[in-house]
Design an enzyme around this catalytic site. Structure first.
Site, PDB file in Angstrom:
ATOM      1  N   LEU A  33       0.823  -1.219   0.000  1.00 36.37           N
ATOM      2  CA  LEU A  33       0.000   0.000   0.000  1.00 36.37           C
ATOM      3  C   LEU A  33       0.854   1.264   0.000  1.00 36.37           C
ATOM      4  O   LEU A  33       0.399   2.337  -0.354  1.00 36.37           O
ATOM      5  CB  LEU A  33      -0.920   0.006   1.227  1.00 36.37           C
ATOM      6  CG  LEU A  33      -1.894  -1.172   1.347  1.00 36.37           C
ATOM      7  CD1 LEU A  33      -2.696  -1.046   2.630  1.00 36.37           C
ATOM      8  CD2 LEU A  33      -2.820  -1.241   0.134  1.00 36.37           C
ATOM      9  N   ASP A 150      -1.575  16.039  14.654  1.00 36.83           N
ATOM     10  CA  ASP A 150      -1.036  15.966  13.280  1.00 36.83           C
ATOM     11  C   ASP A 150      -2.184  15.866  12.277  1.00 36.83           C
ATOM     12  O   ASP A 150      -2.139  15.079  11.342  1.00 36.83           O
ATOM     13  CB  ASP A 150      -0.085  14.759  13.155  1.00 36.83           C
ATOM     14  CG  ASP A 150       0.786  14.862  11.898  1.00 36.83           C
ATOM     15  OD1 ASP A 150       1.327  13.825  11.454  1.00 36.83           O
ATOM     16  OD2 ASP A 150       0.878  15.980  11.320  1.00 36.83           O
ATOM     17  N   LYS A 152      -4.115  16.548   9.175  1.00 42.91           N
ATOM     18  CA  LYS A 152      -3.791  17.064   7.836  1.00 42.91           C
ATOM     19  C   LYS A 152      -4.469  16.154   6.831  1.00 42.91           C
ATOM     20  O   LYS A 152      -4.909  15.050   7.167  1.00 42.91           O
ATOM     21  CB  LYS A 152      -2.275  17.062   7.613  1.00 42.91           C
ATOM     22  CG  LYS A 152      -1.620  15.704   7.799  1.00 42.91           C
ATOM     23  CD  LYS A 152      -0.128  15.775   7.640  1.00 42.91           C
ATOM     24  CE  LYS A 152       0.494  14.402   7.826  1.00 42.91           C
ATOM     25  NZ  LYS A 152       1.953  14.410   7.700  1.00 42.91           N
ATOM     26  N   ASP A 168      -3.519   7.720  11.854  1.00 38.46           N
ATOM     27  CA  ASP A 168      -2.142   8.039  12.230  1.00 38.46           C
ATOM     28  C   ASP A 168      -2.064   8.800  13.555  1.00 38.46           C
ATOM     29  O   ASP A 168      -1.979  10.023  13.595  1.00 38.46           O
ATOM     30  CB  ASP A 168      -1.417   8.826  11.140  1.00 38.46           C
ATOM     31  CG  ASP A 168       0.088   8.836  11.402  1.00 38.46           C
ATOM     32  OD1 ASP A 168       0.857   9.102  10.469  1.00 38.46           O
ATOM     33  OD2 ASP A 168       0.481   8.548  12.562  1.00 38.46           O
ATOM     34  N   THR A 188       3.177  18.611  11.427  1.00 37.60           N
ATOM     35  CA  THR A 188       3.662  18.711  10.048  1.00 37.60           C
ATOM     36  C   THR A 188       3.738  20.196   9.688  1.00 37.60           C
ATOM     37  O   THR A 188       2.796  20.936   9.953  1.00 37.60           O
ATOM     38  CB  THR A 188       2.671  17.976   9.118  1.00 37.60           C
ATOM     39  OG1 THR A 188       2.611  16.626   9.547  1.00 37.60           O
ATOM     40  CG2 THR A 188       3.102  18.041   7.668  1.00 37.60           C
TER      41      THR A 188
END
Ligand SMILES: CC[C@@H]1C(=O)N(C)c2cnc(-c3ccc[nH]3)nc2N1C1CCCC1
Length: 308
Positions: A33, A150, A152, A168, A188
Site C-alpha cells: 500500500l 497531526d 492534515k 495516524d 507537520t
C-alpha cells in the site's frame, strides 16, 4: 500477491492461551500500500475470517532506540482505545521476531490528499460535509482527553463509502488532567500551530482547532494557507499569521469568515468545536439535512463538479 520484498507471503501470529496451549493465526500479505514512516504497509487478509485490513509492518530493527519504541507503544495504546465512525478502526496488533504488526481499517479510497490532487478544490457543500465528520471525530477525541496533533489531509483516510476516517495517531497525546499543557514540538510544517512553534506556554486541544482551520482553507482554496518552498519561511508566515484568500477563488463571506476566526495566533481566542459547528458556514442555505448524523452521508460532489 504483489510482494516486492523478500518476506513471506503468509504471516503467522503465535498465540499462547491462558491454559498454555499454543495457537497460530495466519494472515496472507497482499498488495503493497505504501510506506508510512518506518513502516511498510500491506493489505492483509485473515486466513480464518477473510477480513481485509491495512497492515503497518514496523521492523523491530527500527525500534532499537527506546524513544522510538515508546512512541509506537503510545500510538498503539491511544489508537486501540478509540471507537468512532470517523476514526480509523484499530483491528489488532501482534509481533514476531522481526516486526510489530498493526492491523487497521482498510480505507480503499486512500486519503483526502489524493482526492484534492484530483479535484484541485472542493465545493463549499462538500467542505461542510467532510469538515462536519472531522469535527464529530475531534469532539469525540477531545472528550477523551486525546489531542491528535497531526491533523492534515494525508491523515484523513476515505472508506469505500467515502466517509472520512482520521488516522495516524503517531503524534497523538492523552492529557492526564484538564488544563494540562504539552510542550514537545511536533506536527507537520504546513499545519503546525503557532504556539507549538513558539514553545513557551505549552499547547493543548487548540492545536487541533488550528489544524482544522488550515484543512478548511486547503480544501476551499486548493493549497495550504502558509505554504512556501522552504519550511523556515512557512514557520515565519505561521508566526506572523501571514495568509490571504486568492482573488481568483470565489469563496462565500461565511467560508472566509470561518477560516479567519479559526486561524488566530492566540489559542485562547480560537472558537470551540461547538462554536465552529454553529457558524453560519455550516448553516447557510445549501446545508446537508441536519437530521442525519454526519458520517452516514457520503459527501455529494456538487452538480458543477459533474459538469466539469
Ligand atoms: C496502513 C497505514 C495507513 C493507515 O493508517 N491506514 C488506516 C490505511 C488504510 N487503508 C489504506 C489503503 C487502502 C488502499 C490503499 N490504501 N492505507 C492506509 N495507510 C496508508 C498505507 C501507506 C501509507 C498510508
Amino acid at each position: 500477491m504483489a510482494n516486492n520484498d523478500d518476506q513471506p507471503a503468509i504471516i503467522e501470529e503465535k498465540i499462547v492461551r491462558v491454559n498454555g496451549e499454543v495457537a497460530i493465526r495466519q494472515y496472507s500479505k497482499g498488495r503493497f500500500l505504501g510506506k508510512g514512516g518506518f513502516a511498510r504497509c500491506y493489505e492483509f487478509a485473515s486466513m480464518e475470517t477473510r477480513k481485509l485490513t491495512a497492515a503497518k509492518i514496523v521492523p523491530k530493527a527500527s525500534l532499537t532506540k527506546s524513544r522510538a519504541k515508546q512512541k509506537l507503544m503510545t500510538e498503539i495504546k491511544i489508537h486501540r482505545s478509540l471507537h468512532h465512525p470517523n476514526i480509523v478502526g484499530f483491528e489488532h496488533f501482534f509481533e514476531d521476531a522481526e516486526n510489530v504488526y498493526i492491523l487497521l481499517e482498510l480505507c480503499t479510497n486512500q486519503t483526502m490528499n489524493e482526492l484534492l490532487r484530483r479535484r484541485k478544490r472542493l465545493t463549499e457543500l462538500e467542505v461542510q460535509c467532510y469538515l462536519s465528520q472531522v469535527i464529530s471525530a475531534l469532539t469525540y477525541l477531545h472528550s477523551h482527553r486525546v489531542i491528535h496533533r497531526d491533523l492534515k489531509l494525508g491523515n484523513f483516510f476515505l472508506s469505500d463509502k467515502m466517509e472520512i476516517k482520521i488516522g495516524d495517531f503517531g503524534l497523538a497525546t492523552k492529557l492526564e488532567f484538564d488544563g494540562e499543557k504539552k510542550r514537545t514540538i511536533c506536527g507537520t510544517p504546513n499545519y503546525i500551530a503557532p504556539e507549538v512553534l513558539d514553545g513557551k506556554q505549552g499547547h493543548s486541544y487548540e492545536v487541533d482547532i488550528w489544524s482544522l482551520g488550515v484543512v478548511a482553507y486547503t480544501l476551499l482554496v486548493g493549497k495550504p494557507p502558509f505554504e512556501t518552498s522552504d519550511v523556515k519561511t512557512t514557520y515565519r508566515r505561521i508566526r506572523m499569521n501571514a495568509y490571504s484568500f486568492p482573488e481568483n477563488v470565489p469563496l462565500s463571506e461565511a467560508s472566509k469568515n470561518l477560516v479567519t476566526k479559526i486561524l488566530v495566533t492566540d489559542p485562547t481566542k480560537r472558537p470551540t468545536l461547538t462554536e465552529i459547528l454553529n457558524h453560519e458556514f455550516f448553516n447557510q442555505g445549501n446545508t446537508i439535512p441536519k437530521t442525519l448524523p454526519p458520517s452516514t452521508l457520503a459527501c455529494p460532489p456538487s452538480a458543477s463538479y459533474l459538469r466539469q
